[in-house]
Structure formats: structure tokens, C-alpha cells
Design an enzyme around this catalytic site. Structure first.
Site, PDB file in Angstrom:
ATOM      1  N   HIS A 136       0.802  -1.157   0.053  1.00 23.89           N
ATOM      2  CA  HIS A 136      -0.033  -0.032   0.032  1.00 23.89           C
ATOM      3  C   HIS A 136       0.949   1.414  -0.060  1.00 23.89           C
ATOM      4  O   HIS A 136       0.680   2.277  -0.608  1.00 23.89           O
ATOM      5  CB  HIS A 136      -0.887   0.135   1.159  1.00 23.89           C
ATOM      6  CG  HIS A 136      -1.813  -1.004   1.401  1.00 23.89           C
ATOM      7  ND1 HIS A 136      -1.886  -2.077   2.262  1.00 23.89           N
ATOM      8  CD2 HIS A 136      -2.905  -1.488   0.663  1.00 23.89           C
ATOM      9  CE1 HIS A 136      -2.830  -2.734   2.305  1.00 23.89           C
ATOM     10  NE2 HIS A 136      -3.583  -2.495   0.943  1.00 23.89           N
ATOM     11  N   GLY A 184      -3.321  -1.856  -7.013  1.00 22.47           N
ATOM     12  CA  GLY A 184      -1.951  -2.969  -7.430  1.00 22.47           C
ATOM     13  C   GLY A 184      -2.267  -3.824  -8.273  1.00 22.47           C
ATOM     14  O   GLY A 184      -3.424  -4.364  -8.388  1.00 22.47           O
ATOM     15  N   LYS A 205      -1.376  -6.661  -7.945  1.00 28.19           N
ATOM     16  CA  LYS A 205      -1.523  -7.964  -7.086  1.00 28.19           C
ATOM     17  C   LYS A 205      -2.902  -8.506  -7.509  1.00 28.19           C
ATOM     18  O   LYS A 205      -3.238  -9.712  -7.807  1.00 28.19           O
ATOM     19  CB  LYS A 205      -1.285  -7.966  -5.851  1.00 28.19           C
ATOM     20  CG  LYS A 205      -1.737  -9.134  -4.931  1.00 28.19           C
ATOM     21  CD  LYS A 205      -1.193  -9.277  -3.803  1.00 28.19           C
ATOM     22  CE  LYS A 205      -1.984 -10.580  -3.345  1.00 28.19           C
ATOM     23  NZ  LYS A 205      -3.146 -10.154  -2.656  1.00 28.19           N
TER      24      LYS A 205
END
Ligand code: PAF
Length: 279
Positions: free
Chosen positions: A35, A143, A145
Site C-alpha cells: 500500500h 495494485g 496484485k
């Protein structure tokens, strides 16, 4: 740093900065270095940086970890302050009385995590659309991810002509290569070793591709030999833009994996071949 705890306070803060570039990092809190890297990346591009912290019930299915999702507001505020955040939006309640709207990106929300988590991406799109409205952000970062989430939100923003630029944020790995996630805290030491096999599998698939293997079935077989999870949701290679399954890697592609180690659901992904041009 301002801490705003109601939608009204958030909107008032944003209205005072009307015309400036406002950047949003939407999060569910329990912030980690992944983050922080999103905050630092966006900090460079905007006049005002907002981080939202809200564990959104709409995106959790039955039997998922909503009730026990890790929380640490004091720690989160400290991290935000250190990263140069201007405002943290951490409301107790985000939705107004009588709320009855949902936003759905149909095809991209199917397959991959969408199959395993019905309604999840609808919950994500709905909360993010509301966060865009409340924060009046001009740029938001998500993100890589959560690659399917990034793709879905990019589509939503385009389809609804929302005046927000979506920036992809680099996937950040821990020292042992495991993709950073708030859920990693659930892993025991032996489970952490299992978690490592996700990125080992993906890296082996990428290496095999670089050695000339282009058939997805062959590449997936390479990864499957390495992967050690307790239950597998998917190990696959998809088109990096449409997320359509591929038979051959002949365009920008993404190898993606999801599965459970114990009760913890883990995901990871990696670019295969040329990276997708995000413009
Ligand atoms: O990625 C997350 O943490 C969440 O899905 C998001 C984007 C903050 C929406 O609740």
C-alpha cells in the site's frame, strides 16, 4: 494530515480543493509496504493524496473473512502520515440510508476469482464508484496484485466515462518473494513455505516461456509441478487485457494463480511476454 470519518466530511474536503489534482489510494486498511508503494507512486503525480480505509461488506461472500478481516487504524494512520498522505477517509459507514445501487462489469468479472467469489467484483465496483464520487479524485491507483480487480475497474471507469485516470501499481513482494497481502498474517511458518510456491510456479512458467515454450498447457504443467497449495482455484495464462484464456502465448499475457493454503486464500500473478501497455 486530515482524518475524515463521514462521507459528508470527505466531500466537503474535496470540494474545497476543486480544480486540483486529487489522488486516491482505496484500501481496506491493515496497510503494508505494498500500500505504501502505491501511496508513494501517486504522491508524485497529484496535489492532494487521499487514502480510503473501509472494509467493504459488499465484496465479501458468505463464509469469507469479513468479521475477522485484520484492522489496525492507529498503525494505518501512522503509515499514511509517514508516506505524506493529506487525508485519510476512514468512515464507519460508507453507504447512505436506502442505498440500492450496484455497478457490475459483466464479462471481466466472470472467470478466475469471479467464479470462486460470486458478487465480489460487483461489490468492489460499487464501493469504488462511490469512493470516486465522494473523494472527487482525478487519479486512482490499484495494485497489480489484484490483477482482475485492476482490469475490471479500468473497464468500469472507461465504460461509465468516469473522470478518473487509473494507474496500475507494481506488485510488491516480501523478502521471500511472497506477494504482500494483509491476509499473509494468517499464515503459520510451514504455510508460509507453501505460499512461496505460488511465485516459484509463476516464475518457472515465465522462464519456460523465455526458453521458447509458448503452449499454455505446457507452461501450466511446469507451474503445477511446483505449486503446493491445499486447494487450487486456478493456475492459468490469460490475455493481459481481456483476461480471456489463451492456448498459446502470442500477445501480452498474464500468468495467474489462486488457491488456499489452510484457510487463507492467496493470489499472485506475473507478466508473461511483453507487458501490457497501460495507456
Ligand atoms: O483491493 C482492495 O483492497 C479493495 O478491493 C478495494 C479496491 C479497496 C475496494 O474495497
Amino acid at each position: 494530515m486530515n482524518v475524515l470519518t463521514s462521507p459528508e466530511a470527505m466531500t466537503a474536503w474535496a470540494s474545497e480543493r476543486h480544480g486540483d489534482r486529487i489522488g486516491l489510494v482505496p484500501t481496506m486498511g491493515f496497510l503494508h509496504d505494498g500500500h505504501v508503494s502505491l501511496m508513494k507512486r501517486l504522491r508524485l503525480e497529484v496535489d492532494h493524496l487521499v487514502v480510503s480505509i473501509y472494509v467493504n461488506p459488499l465484496q465479501f461472500g458468505e463464509g469469507e473473512d469479513l468479521a475477522v478481516y485484520p484492522r489496525d487504524l492507529p498503525g494505518d494512520l501512522k503509515r499514511c502520515k509517514e508516506a505524506g498522505v493529506d487525508a485519510v477517509f476512514a468512515p464507519e459507514e460508507l453507504y447512505p440510508q436506502g442505498f440500492q445501487t450496484s455497478v457490475s462489469v459483466h464479462d471481466l468479472s466472470q472467470g478466475l476469482c469471479g467464479d470462486r467469489r460470486p458478487g465480489h467484483f460487483e461489490g468492489v465496483c460499487t464501493v469504488v464508484a462511490r469512493l470516486f464520487g465522494l473523494t472527487r479524485c482525478t487519479t486512482a491507483i490499484f495494485g497489480e496484485k489484484d490483477f482482475q480487480q485492476l482490469t475490471v475497474l479500468r473497464r468500469m471507469t472507461r465504460d461509465l466515462a468516469l473522470p478518473v485516470r487509473i494507474v496500475p501499481g507494481e506488485l510488491i513482494r516480501d523478502i521471500d518473494g511472497v506477494a504482500l497481502s494483509s491476509r499473509n498474517k494468517y499464515l503459520s511458518d510451514p504455510q508460509r513455505l507453501q505460499a512461496r510456491t505460488l511465485h516459484h510456479a509463476l516464475y518457472a512458467m515465465r522462464d519456460a516461456f523465455q526458453d521458447g515454450v509458448v503452449g499454455v498447457a505446457e507452461l501450466v504443467a511446469v507451474g503445477a509441478q511446483i505449486l503446493n497449495v491445499d486447494s487450487l482455484d486456478y493456475l492459468t495464462i490469460a490475455d493481459a487485457d481481456s483476461l480471456a484464456p489463451l492456448a498459446t502465448v502470442d500477445r501480452p499475457a498474464r500468468a495467474l494463480v489462486a488457491g488456499n493454503v489452510g484457510k487463507t486464500r492467496l493470489i499472485d500473478n506475473i507478466a508473461i511476454g511483453p507487458d501490457f501497455p497501460w495507456t
